[in-house]
Design a protein around this motif. Sequence first.
Motif, PDB file in Angstrom:
ATOM      1  N   LEU A   4       0.861  -1.177   0.000  1.00 26.22           N
ATOM      2  CA  LEU A   4       0.000   0.000   0.000  1.00 26.22           C
ATOM      3  C   LEU A   4       0.897   1.227   0.000  1.00 26.22           C
ATOM      4  O   LEU A   4       1.811   1.342   0.822  1.00 26.22           O
ATOM      5  CB  LEU A   4      -0.912   0.010   1.228  1.00 26.22           C
ATOM      6  N   ARG A   6       1.679   5.490  -0.009  1.00 22.62           N
ATOM      7  CA  ARG A   6       1.236   6.808   0.434  1.00 22.62           C
ATOM      8  C   ARG A   6       1.826   7.827  -0.535  1.00 22.62           C
ATOM      9  O   ARG A   6       3.037   8.012  -0.567  1.00 22.62           O
ATOM     10  CB  ARG A   6       1.693   7.092   1.857  1.00 22.62           C
ATOM     11  N   LEU A  61      -7.868  10.887   8.511  1.00 20.98           N
ATOM     12  CA  LEU A  61      -7.775   9.805   7.539  1.00 20.98           C
ATOM     13  C   LEU A  61      -9.196   9.442   7.132  1.00 20.98           C
ATOM     14  O   LEU A  61      -9.981   8.928   7.931  1.00 20.98           O
ATOM     15  CB  LEU A  61      -7.059   8.591   8.123  1.00 20.98           C
ATOM     16  N   LYS A  63     -11.725   7.290   4.877  1.00 23.17           N
ATOM     17  CA  LYS A  63     -11.734   5.990   4.218  1.00 23.17           C
ATOM     18  C   LYS A  63     -13.152   5.617   3.804  1.00 23.17           C
ATOM     19  O   LYS A  63     -14.132   6.136   4.350  1.00 23.17           O
ATOM     20  CB  LYS A  63     -11.188   4.908   5.159  1.00 23.17           C
ATOM     21  N   GLN A  97      -5.656  11.069   3.286  1.00 22.80           N
ATOM     22  CA  GLN A  97      -5.082  11.478   4.567  1.00 22.80           C
ATOM     23  C   GLN A  97      -4.711  12.958   4.501  1.00 22.80           C
ATOM     24  O   GLN A  97      -4.190  13.429   3.483  1.00 22.80           O
ATOM     25  CB  GLN A  97      -3.842  10.647   4.899  1.00 22.80           C
ATOM     26  N   ASN A 109      -2.728  10.405  -0.717  1.00 20.80           N
ATOM     27  CA  ASN A 109      -3.600   9.323  -1.182  1.00 20.80           C
ATOM     28  C   ASN A 109      -2.986   7.974  -0.804  1.00 20.80           C
ATOM     29  O   ASN A 109      -1.825   7.716  -1.106  1.00 20.80           O
ATOM     30  CB  ASN A 109      -3.758   9.433  -2.699  1.00 20.80           C
ATOM     31  N   HIS A 110      -3.747   7.136  -0.104  1.00 20.73           N
ATOM     32  CA  HIS A 110      -3.330   5.770   0.185  1.00 20.73           C
ATOM     33  C   HIS A 110      -3.973   4.861  -0.849  1.00 20.73           C
ATOM     34  O   HIS A 110      -5.211   4.842  -0.980  1.00 20.73           O
ATOM     35  CB  HIS A 110      -3.782   5.342   1.578  1.00 20.73           C
ATOM     36  N   THR A 111      -3.170   4.104  -1.590  1.00 22.93           N
ATOM     37  CA  THR A 111      -3.737   3.234  -2.611  1.00 22.93           C
ATOM     38  C   THR A 111      -2.797   2.069  -2.880  1.00 22.93           C
ATOM     39  O   THR A 111      -1.574   2.209  -2.698  1.00 22.93           O
ATOM     40  CB  THR A 111      -3.992   4.034  -3.914  1.00 22.93           C
ATOM     41  N   PHE A 184       5.385  10.970   3.315  1.00 21.53           N
ATOM     42  CA  PHE A 184       4.779   9.991   2.421  1.00 21.53           C
ATOM     43  C   PHE A 184       5.875   9.292   1.636  1.00 21.53           C
ATOM     44  O   PHE A 184       7.048   9.683   1.687  1.00 21.53           O
ATOM     45  CB  PHE A 184       3.761  10.646   1.489  1.00 21.53           C
ATOM     46  N   ASP A 185       5.502   8.244   0.917  1.00 19.57           N
ATOM     47  CA  ASP A 185       6.497   7.451   0.194  1.00 19.57           C
ATOM     48  C   ASP A 185       7.037   8.187  -1.026  1.00 19.57           C
ATOM     49  O   ASP A 185       8.252   8.250  -1.242  1.00 19.57           O
ATOM     50  CB  ASP A 185       5.883   6.113  -0.246  1.00 19.57           C
TER      51      ASP A 185
END
Length: 439
Positions: A4, A6, A61, A63, A97, A109-111, A184-185
Amino acid sequence: MQPLLRIGILTHPSISFTLKDSFLIDGCEQILLQGSYTALFNNNSIQISGNGIVLNATSFLLKSDSTEAGFVIHNVKIGIQFHWERHEDQEFKGALQLLIDDNNVVAINHTPIEEYLTSVISSEMSATSSLELLKAHAVISRSWVMAQIEKNLRLQTKDATYQSFVQTEQERTCWYDREDHTLFDVCADDHCQRYQGIQKANNPAVVEAINNTYGLVLTYDNAICDARFSKCCGGVSERFENCWEPVEHPYLVPVRDLNDDSLPDLTTEQGAREWITGNPPAFCNTNDARILSQVLNNYDQETTRFFRWTVDYTQDELSRLAKERSGIDFGDIIDLQPLERGASGRITRLKIIGTKITFTIGKELEIRKTLSTTHLYSSAFVVDKTSINNAIRFTLRGAGWGHGVGLCQIGAAVMGDKGYSFEQILMHYFKHASLTKRY
């Protein structure tokens, strides 16, 4: 199981967004949100307001139980600091988030990674691209982002150190990479990989390419490769360590962008000049509009010359520009002297000689940022200086578009069009790497 991600979408004191479906606030499931809202940094917290609701917290967050639930973030800036910079509304799936960074709100965005890749490849490539090109790009984009996750974990350990900036009184060396991000990533812009939402993820060929390469990555010595790509290498790709941190990656080495192993020595001024002012054969040396449209989207096609290009400055223009972009008052610039070049002819250390100060800058992106209002196409250039009626003029003659490390997108598009398989394309640009299924 796929990771997942970020992804940082937008950082701004106020962010407007629209929830197209019902979303819950994590930790406060009794509040259901849908419709248009504004997230505002306010007194060291985030205030969400809209539809008669006002909520305050240091983070949120949002969802949904549905994997198809979507939201729109308005006025997202893309092409940041490039000549095509603009704003657009973007739609995403997954979780939203909201965090605080300094006095700004950050939308993340978490995906799942495969959903992310569908948008990335659609944003980077055209629907007319060959399936083999799309599959090759799916593998390198997946490899790169997974390598960044692994790097994040290493940097979080107590004994891990990272340095991206070195400065003395005479020289400044810096490089720009994804470690600029801590919340984030990866980001959603060219700084990392273009991720422009699900409206760019409706290409059936991209979906097929991602499904056909599901979980497949490039590896070297059992580690996921930090796979890189740029628009146009200019005929020879560059070493990783000449653009970023001084770490050697055996799979990111110079490659002649042609079906042979001959490599000219472009580290010398004479060799670089002959190469850059010439018109050598290369996969990426093409003017075929059909092939270029596979890699260059509408705003990239605003640039028509990139394999070889020319930029002219008067002395006054260059002096003002360098001062504005670097923060250094050189006075009148009287010369630009390349001190070191990489394997592709890209300058890694450039001495700027002015009437007030002489200073050396590097690496390649710092040079590109200093000598342009946005970015030079690359740092692979030679300098011609002329003087007419005591007026000095600088002409930069250059090659390529981007850092030149790893896969050359235009070269790969030509290879795909010629019938090369995605495996052949990847092994051409990433020497010594292997294809490995990770999930």
